[in-house]
Design a protein around this motif. Sequence first.
Motif, PDB file in Angstrom:
ATOM      1  N   LEU A  13       0.819  -1.210   0.000  1.00 49.26           N
ATOM      2  CA  LEU A  13       0.000   0.000   0.000  1.00 49.26           C
ATOM      3  C   LEU A  13       0.854   1.262   0.000  1.00 49.26           C
ATOM      4  O   LEU A  13       0.327   2.371   0.107  1.00 49.26           O
ATOM      5  CB  LEU A  13      -0.921   0.008   1.223  1.00 49.26           C
ATOM      6  N   GLU A  14       2.167   1.097  -0.112  1.00 46.02           N
ATOM      7  CA  GLU A  14       3.050   2.256  -0.168  1.00 46.02           C
ATOM      8  C   GLU A  14       2.627   3.165  -1.323  1.00 46.02           C
ATOM      9  O   GLU A  14       2.209   2.693  -2.384  1.00 46.02           O
ATOM     10  CB  GLU A  14       4.498   1.819  -0.367  1.00 46.02           C
ATOM     11  N   ALA A  47      -3.442   2.834   3.979  1.00 44.66           N
ATOM     12  CA  ALA A  47      -2.880   3.560   2.834  1.00 44.66           C
ATOM     13  C   ALA A  47      -2.746   5.045   3.142  1.00 44.66           C
ATOM     14  O   ALA A  47      -1.758   5.688   2.761  1.00 44.66           O
ATOM     15  CB  ALA A  47      -3.760   3.347   1.603  1.00 44.66           C
ATOM     16  N   GLU A  48      -3.731   5.596   3.841  1.00 49.12           N
ATOM     17  CA  GLU A  48      -3.673   7.008   4.207  1.00 49.12           C
ATOM     18  C   GLU A  48      -2.482   7.277   5.120  1.00 49.12           C
ATOM     19  O   GLU A  48      -1.762   8.269   4.951  1.00 49.12           O
ATOM     20  CB  GLU A  48      -4.980   7.398   4.893  1.00 49.12           C
ATOM     21  N   GLU A  55       0.810   9.724   4.177  1.00 50.12           N
ATOM     22  CA  GLU A  55       1.180  10.889   4.972  1.00 50.12           C
ATOM     23  C   GLU A  55       2.550  10.715   5.623  1.00 50.12           C
ATOM     24  O   GLU A  55       3.312  11.681   5.745  1.00 50.12           O
ATOM     25  CB  GLU A  55       0.099  11.166   6.014  1.00 50.12           C
ATOM     26  N   ALA A  56       2.879   9.497   6.043  1.00 54.67           N
ATOM     27  CA  ALA A  56       4.199   9.263   6.633  1.00 54.67           C
ATOM     28  C   ALA A  56       5.300   9.499   5.604  1.00 54.67           C
ATOM     29  O   ALA A  56       6.340  10.109   5.906  1.00 54.67           O
ATOM     30  CB  ALA A  56       4.279   7.843   7.186  1.00 54.67           C
ATOM     31  N   ASP A  57       5.087   9.018   4.389  1.00 61.18           N
ATOM     32  CA  ASP A  57       6.064   9.223   3.319  1.00 61.18           C
ATOM     33  C   ASP A  57       6.249  10.713   3.044  1.00 61.18           C
ATOM     34  O   ASP A  57       7.378  11.197   2.877  1.00 61.18           O
ATOM     35  CB  ASP A  57       5.585   8.497   2.059  1.00 61.18           C
ATOM     36  N   PHE A  58       5.144  11.447   3.036  1.00 65.62           N
ATOM     37  CA  PHE A  58       5.239  12.881   2.767  1.00 65.62           C
ATOM     38  C   PHE A  58       5.913  13.611   3.926  1.00 65.62           C
ATOM     39  O   PHE A  58       6.716  14.528   3.708  1.00 65.62           O
ATOM     40  CB  PHE A  58       3.850  13.466   2.512  1.00 65.62           C
ATOM     41  N   ALA A  59       5.604  13.210   5.160  1.00 59.15           N
ATOM     42  CA  ALA A  59       6.234  13.855   6.316  1.00 59.15           C
ATOM     43  C   ALA A  59       7.753  13.743   6.236  1.00 59.15           C
ATOM     44  O   ALA A  59       8.477  14.699   6.536  1.00 59.15           O
ATOM     45  CB  ALA A  59       5.721  13.228   7.609  1.00 59.15           C
ATOM     46  N   GLY A  65      -2.169  11.722  13.441  1.00 60.73           N
ATOM     47  CA  GLY A  65      -1.428  11.097  12.361  1.00 60.73           C
ATOM     48  C   GLY A  65      -0.013  11.617  12.174  1.00 60.73           C
ATOM     49  O   GLY A  65       0.467  12.468  12.929  1.00 60.73           O
ATOM     50  N   PRO A  66       0.679  11.133  11.130  1.00 58.83           N
ATOM     51  CA  PRO A  66       2.081  11.506  10.906  1.00 58.83           C
ATOM     52  C   PRO A  66       2.271  12.887  10.297  1.00 58.83           C
ATOM     53  O   PRO A  66       3.374  13.419  10.310  1.00 58.83           O
ATOM     54  CB  PRO A  66       2.581  10.417   9.952  1.00 58.83           C
ATOM     55  N   THR A  67       1.224  13.449   9.731  1.00 54.50           N
ATOM     56  CA  THR A  67       1.266  14.834   9.245  1.00 54.50           C
ATOM     57  C   THR A  67       0.045  15.547   9.823  1.00 54.50           C
ATOM     58  O   THR A  67      -1.080  15.244   9.426  1.00 54.50           O
ATOM     59  CB  THR A  67       1.222  14.901   7.704  1.00 54.50           C
TER      60      THR A  67
END
Length: 325
Positions: A66-67, A116-117, A121-125, A182-184
Amino acid sequence: MPGTPLHAAAANGVNGANPLVAAGANGLKHTVGRYAFDLPYHPDDTERLALGILALFARLERLESLEPNPQNSKLFNQLFDLVTTTKTTVEQDSKILSDPRIVPLIPRLWTLWGDAEYLLEADFARKVINAPAKTTALKTFNSFPYLDQYRQLARMEVNTLDTALGELSLPPIRRIAFIGSGPTPFTSLCYAERYSDDVSYHNIDRNPDAIALSSSLVTSCGFKNVSFEQIDADSLTDLREFDVVHFAAMVGADADAKKDLLVGVAKCMRPGALILLRSTDSLRTVLYPRYEVDDTEVLSLVTPVVATRYYGGATSLTAIVVKVD
C-alpha cells in the motif's frame, strides 16, 4: 486523506486517464491520477455502482504493497470518486450497503483505506523533514497534492464550530486537542490558518512513529503553538483544559469503538466544552465508519448542537458538534 474533486467520467470508467491538477498554496501544480481501469458496466445504476465497488476492492486487496505510488493512488482515488460524488438516492445507498456481497468487504476497506492514508502521509512527512532548510520544508509542505482539500475541510469545520459557539453563547476557542492526528498534522495546521495566533493546538496519537514524524515536521517548518502527545485515546484521563476536542475520521475501528471512545473522552472534559466528530454517511461509509450520536449512553453525556454535511467533491466527511453536559 479527505479526498479530492471529481472527474466524473474517470470515476465511472468512461474514458482513459483523467488526472486532477490541484494548485498548492505556493502556486505549484500537482497532478494526481484518478483513473485506474474501466469499471464493469450494468444497465441498472445501483448494480453498476455495486459492481464498481467490488471491482476496485478486488484490485486493492491484491496489491503487494500500500506504499504510495501512482498506480495505487489511481485505484484509491477512483474508489473515492465513485462513492463520494456519484448521485444516489437513499434507497440506492441502502440497497448497496446491505448487499451481501458488499457488507463483508466494508471493514476490510476501512482497514485498507486507513493503512494507505497513513503510509501516504508518513512518506510525505519524511520529505518535509528531510528538506535542507525551513523555506524548503515549507515549500515541500505546501506541495502536498491534497492540502487544499484539508483546507476546505478545516474551513467547513471551523464554520460549524463558529455556529455552535453562537448557538450556545460560548467564548472564543483558545485550545483545541486533535485525537488521531497522524504523521502529518494537516488538520491542526489548517485550523491554525483560520484562527488567531493565541489559539493553541495539541495533537494526540497512539502511534509513536506518527508523533515523531509530525513533531519533526512542525519543527522543520517552524509552525508555532503546536504540541504533541503519544497516548491511546482510551487512556486519556483529563481534557478539561481544552475548549474543543476533535476526533479524526479514522479514530475507532467501527461504530462500537467510536462510541466507546466518545463516551470516554466526554467524561474527561469539562461541561460546556465541545467535541467535533468527523463522520460520514451514505456510500461514503465504505471508506470511513460513521459516528452515531443517537445512543442512550452518548446522550447522557453530550448534547448534539449542529452538523454540517459537505456535498462538494472536496471531501467525503461530515462535521458533527456536540456539547459536553
